[in-house]
Design a protein around this motif. Structure first.
Motif, PDB file in Angstrom:
ATOM      1  N   ALA A  80       0.834  -1.201   0.000  1.00 23.31           N
ATOM      2  CA  ALA A  80       0.000   0.000   0.000  1.00 23.31           C
ATOM      3  C   ALA A  80       0.866   1.246   0.000  1.00 23.31           C
ATOM      4  N   ILE A  81       1.966   1.200   0.763  1.00 23.78           N
ATOM      5  CA  ILE A  81       2.871   2.346   0.817  1.00 23.78           C
ATOM      6  C   ILE A  81       3.490   2.604  -0.552  1.00 23.78           C
ATOM      7  N   SER A  82       3.917   1.550  -1.237  1.00 22.22           N
ATOM      8  CA  SER A  82       4.583   1.707  -2.528  1.00 22.22           C
ATOM      9  C   SER A  82       3.633   2.219  -3.594  1.00 22.22           C
ATOM     10  N   GLN A  83       2.307   2.049  -3.369  1.00 18.40           N
ATOM     11  CA  GLN A  83       1.341   2.480  -4.360  1.00 18.40           C
ATOM     12  C   GLN A  83       0.909   3.929  -4.173  1.00 18.40           C
ATOM     13  N   GLN A  84       1.364   4.588  -3.116  1.00 18.08           N
ATOM     14  CA  GLN A  84       1.038   5.989  -2.916  1.00 18.08           C
ATOM     15  C   GLN A  84       1.656   6.827  -4.049  1.00 18.08           C
ATOM     16  N   PRO A  85       0.925   7.872  -4.482  1.00 20.34           N
ATOM     17  CA  PRO A  85       1.464   8.701  -5.569  1.00 20.34           C
ATOM     18  C   PRO A  85       2.775   9.361  -5.188  1.00 20.34           C
ATOM     19  N   ALA A  86       3.680   9.459  -6.169  1.00 19.08           N
ATOM     20  CA  ALA A  86       4.976  10.089  -5.913  1.00 19.08           C
ATOM     21  C   ALA A  86       4.786  11.565  -5.585  1.00 19.08           C
ATOM     22  N   GLN A  87       5.638  12.077  -4.716  1.00 17.26           N
ATOM     23  CA  GLN A  87       5.545  13.479  -4.317  1.00 17.26           C
ATOM     24  C   GLN A  87       5.795  14.380  -5.527  1.00 17.26           C
ATOM     25  N   ARG A  88       4.962  15.382  -5.660  1.00 20.44           N
ATOM     26  CA  ARG A  88       5.076  16.319  -6.787  1.00 20.44           C
ATOM     27  C   ARG A  88       5.995  17.473  -6.405  1.00 20.44           C
ATOM     28  N   ILE A  89       7.008  17.692  -7.216  1.00 17.02           N
ATOM     29  CA  ILE A  89       7.932  18.810  -6.994  1.00 17.02           C
ATOM     30  C   ILE A  89       7.959  19.662  -8.256  1.00 17.02           C
ATOM     31  N   ALA A  90       8.563  20.836  -8.140  1.00 17.08           N
ATOM     32  CA  ALA A  90       8.599  21.769  -9.266  1.00 17.08           C
ATOM     33  C   ALA A  90      10.016  22.264  -9.494  1.00 17.08           C
ATOM     34  N   GLU A  91      10.351  22.473 -10.758  1.00 18.73           N
ATOM     35  CA  GLU A  91      11.651  23.025 -11.120  1.00 18.73           C
ATOM     36  C   GLU A  91      11.475  24.107 -12.188  1.00 18.73           C
ATOM     37  N   GLN A  92      12.321  25.103 -12.108  1.00 20.04           N
ATOM     38  CA  GLN A  92      12.419  26.078 -13.195  1.00 20.04           C
ATOM     39  C   GLN A  92      13.650  25.728 -14.022  1.00 20.04           C
ATOM     40  N   ILE A  93      13.445  25.550 -15.316  1.00 18.25           N
ATOM     41  CA  ILE A  93      14.507  25.130 -16.224  1.00 18.25           C
ATOM     42  C   ILE A  93      14.729  26.237 -17.247  1.00 18.25           C
ATOM     43  N   ILE A  94      15.970  26.622 -17.430  1.00 17.59           N
ATOM     44  CA  ILE A  94      16.314  27.659 -18.410  1.00 17.59           C
ATOM     45  C   ILE A  94      17.220  27.039 -19.458  1.00 17.59           C
ATOM     46  N   LEU A  95      16.842  27.215 -20.711  1.00 18.25           N
ATOM     47  CA  LEU A  95      17.629  26.705 -21.835  1.00 18.25           C
ATOM     48  C   LEU A  95      18.043  27.856 -22.730  1.00 18.25           C
ATOM     49  N   GLU A  96      19.279  27.810 -23.168  1.00 15.58           N
ATOM     50  CA  GLU A  96      19.798  28.800 -24.096  1.00 15.58           C
ATOM     51  C   GLU A  96      20.338  28.080 -25.330  1.00 15.58           C
ATOM     52  N   GLY A  97      21.049  28.807 -26.181  1.00 14.81           N
ATOM     53  CA  GLY A  97      21.541  28.226 -27.419  1.00 14.81           C
ATOM     54  C   GLY A  97      20.560  28.478 -28.546  1.00 14.81           C
ATOM     55  N   GLN A  98      20.477  27.547 -29.445  1.00 14.61           N
ATOM     56  CA  GLN A  98      19.601  27.668 -30.613  1.00 14.61           C
ATOM     57  C   GLN A  98      18.246  27.049 -30.265  1.00 14.61           C
ATOM     58  N   VAL A  99      17.389  27.857 -29.620  1.00 15.64           N
ATOM     59  CA  VAL A  99      16.111  27.340 -29.129  1.00 15.64           C
ATOM     60  C   VAL A  99      14.919  28.179 -29.573  1.00 15.64           C
ATOM     61  N   GLN A 100      15.145  29.181 -30.407  1.00 18.59           N
ATOM     62  CA  GLN A 100      14.035  29.995 -30.895  1.00 18.59           C
ATOM     63  C   GLN A 100      13.998  29.952 -32.411  1.00 18.59           C
ATOM     64  N   GLY A 101      12.782  29.868 -32.940  1.00 17.07           N
ATOM     65  CA  GLY A 101      12.614  29.756 -34.385  1.00 17.07           C
ATOM     66  C   GLY A 101      12.865  28.359 -34.914  1.00 17.07           C
ATOM     67  N   VAL A 102      12.861  27.366 -34.023  1.00 13.64           N
ATOM     68  CA  VAL A 102      13.153  25.983 -34.442  1.00 13.64           C
ATOM     69  C   VAL A 102      12.093  24.999 -33.936  1.00 13.64           C
ATOM     70  N   GLY A 103      10.933  25.513 -33.507  1.00 12.08           N
ATOM     71  CA  GLY A 103       9.880  24.640 -33.007  1.00 12.08           C
ATOM     72  C   GLY A 103      10.151  24.067 -31.636  1.00 12.08           C
ATOM     73  N   PHE A 104      10.894  24.806 -30.799  1.00 10.00           N
ATOM     74  CA  PHE A 104      11.297  24.236 -29.520  1.00 10.00           C
ATOM     75  C   PHE A 104      10.156  24.228 -28.508  1.00 10.00           C
ATOM     76  N   ARG A 105       9.357  25.294 -28.447  1.00  7.76           N
ATOM     77  CA  ARG A 105       8.267  25.333 -27.471  1.00  7.76           C
ATOM     78  C   ARG A 105       7.227  24.224 -27.703  1.00  7.76           C
ATOM     79  N   PRO A 106       6.757  24.019 -28.943  1.00  6.65           N
ATOM     80  CA  PRO A 106       5.827  22.891 -29.127  1.00  6.65           C
ATOM     81  C   PRO A 106       6.461  21.543 -28.831  1.00  6.65           C
ATOM     82  N   PHE A 107       7.779  21.420 -29.055  1.00  6.07           N
ATOM     83  CA  PHE A 107       8.477  20.192 -28.683  1.00  6.07           C
ATOM     84  C   PHE A 107       8.427  19.997 -27.174  1.00  6.07           C
ATOM     85  N   VAL A 108       8.683  21.075 -26.415  1.00  5.35           N
ATOM     86  CA  VAL A 108       8.610  20.984 -24.953  1.00  5.35           C
ATOM     87  C   VAL A 108       7.192  20.610 -24.520  1.00  5.35           C
TER      88      VAL A 108
END
Length: 271
Positions: free
Chosen positions: A8-36
């Motif tokens: 029963a313990i192992s079946q409990q939902p995993a704890q939800r955490i949050a992260e802010q991720i920043i990506l640079e480089g060639q990430v604009q004008g290449v369909g990156f947001r819809p990929f994310v």
């Protein structure tokens, strides 16, 4: 006292955490947001993604394992034209989000500039270009998130349609649907256009005057090149001077008129 059931313990939902991720480089004008967007849906990640000037910012919420897999996928499964660099990933507070969204670009921020270059026609657009049943059949300005003009039409950053020379062309309902659908390969393809709403070809020469039909204009330009003329092509981002590379007289006249006596000229080959 009862003993806790380990299953029963192992079946409990995993704890939800949050992260802010920043990506640079060639990430604009290449369909990156819809990929994310698609990657987040695949891994059950909630949150959002948006452009900052030269960066992509992701707020991602899920289990620790899901977030780790998601972050690795951002680098390993990126679109062909993207070259992402994960420059920051830090734990932040969770938000009341129950889905994943693509937000409007953030403009008031420090610039981390990468100007997306122009890209040659991709295989998908090439197939559409010569498909008689496609609405962009033989349309000269065909493009998607994986090809087409970028650098030559940017007026300012972030790279959004309203900041390009395409801003004056109002999207037709069909193009608007493609542009706003994260699952479409033309989602936020900023130069998106079609024969109904995009730029058209015109041709002017003496003494025939101005031709405004795209097909006739293209035919006239090709005929002029075949006859040894030099054709000035004004696109949505600038000018190109064209001549028949196999016509020595035309090439010499172009070199003399520029003037560019020795420096190599660009040569185009059919695909």
């Amino acid at each position: 006292m009862t003993t806790p059931d380990p299953h029963a313990i192992s079946q409990q939902p995993a704890q939800r955490i949050a992260e802010q991720i920043i990506l640079e480089g060639q990430v604009q004008g290449v369909g990156f947001r819809p990929f994310v967007f698609r990657l987040a849906k695949q891994h059950g990640i909630h949150g959002w993604v948006k452009n900052r000037i030269g960066q992509v910012i992701v707020h991602a919420e899920g289990s620790a394992q899901a977030l780790q897999t998601f972050k690795q996928g951002l680098l390993d499964q990126a679109p062909p034209l993207a070259k992402p660099l994960l420059t920051q990933s830090q734990t932040v507070d969770t938000m009341a989000v129950d889905d994943f969204a693509i937000l409007e670009s953030e403009q008031a921020s420090e610039a981390h500039i990468h100007l997306p270059p122009d890209y040659y026609l991709c295989p998908d657009c090439l197939r559409e270009l010569f498909d008689k049943h496609n609405r962009r059949y033989r349309y000269p300005f065909i493009n998607c998130t994986q090809c087409g003009p970028r650098y030559t039409l940017i007026k300012r950053l972030p790279y959004d349609r309203q900041h390009t020379t395409m801003a004056e062309f109002t999207l037709c309902p069909v193009c608007r649907k493609e542009y706003t659908d994260p699952l479409d390969r033309r989602f936020h393809a900023e130069p998106i256009a079609c024969p109904d709403c995009g730029p058209q070809l015109q041709f002017y020469a003496e003494p025939s005057g101005l031709l405004t039909d795209t097909a006739l204009a293209l035919q006239a330009a090709v005929k002029s090149l075949q006859d040894g003329a030099i054709v000035a092509v004004k696109g949505i981002g600038g000018y190109h001077l064209l001549c028949d590379a196999q016509n020595n007289e035309a090439v010499l006249r172009l070199r003399n008129n520029k003037p560019r006596p020795d420096k190599p000229l660009a040569v185009m080959f059919p695909v």
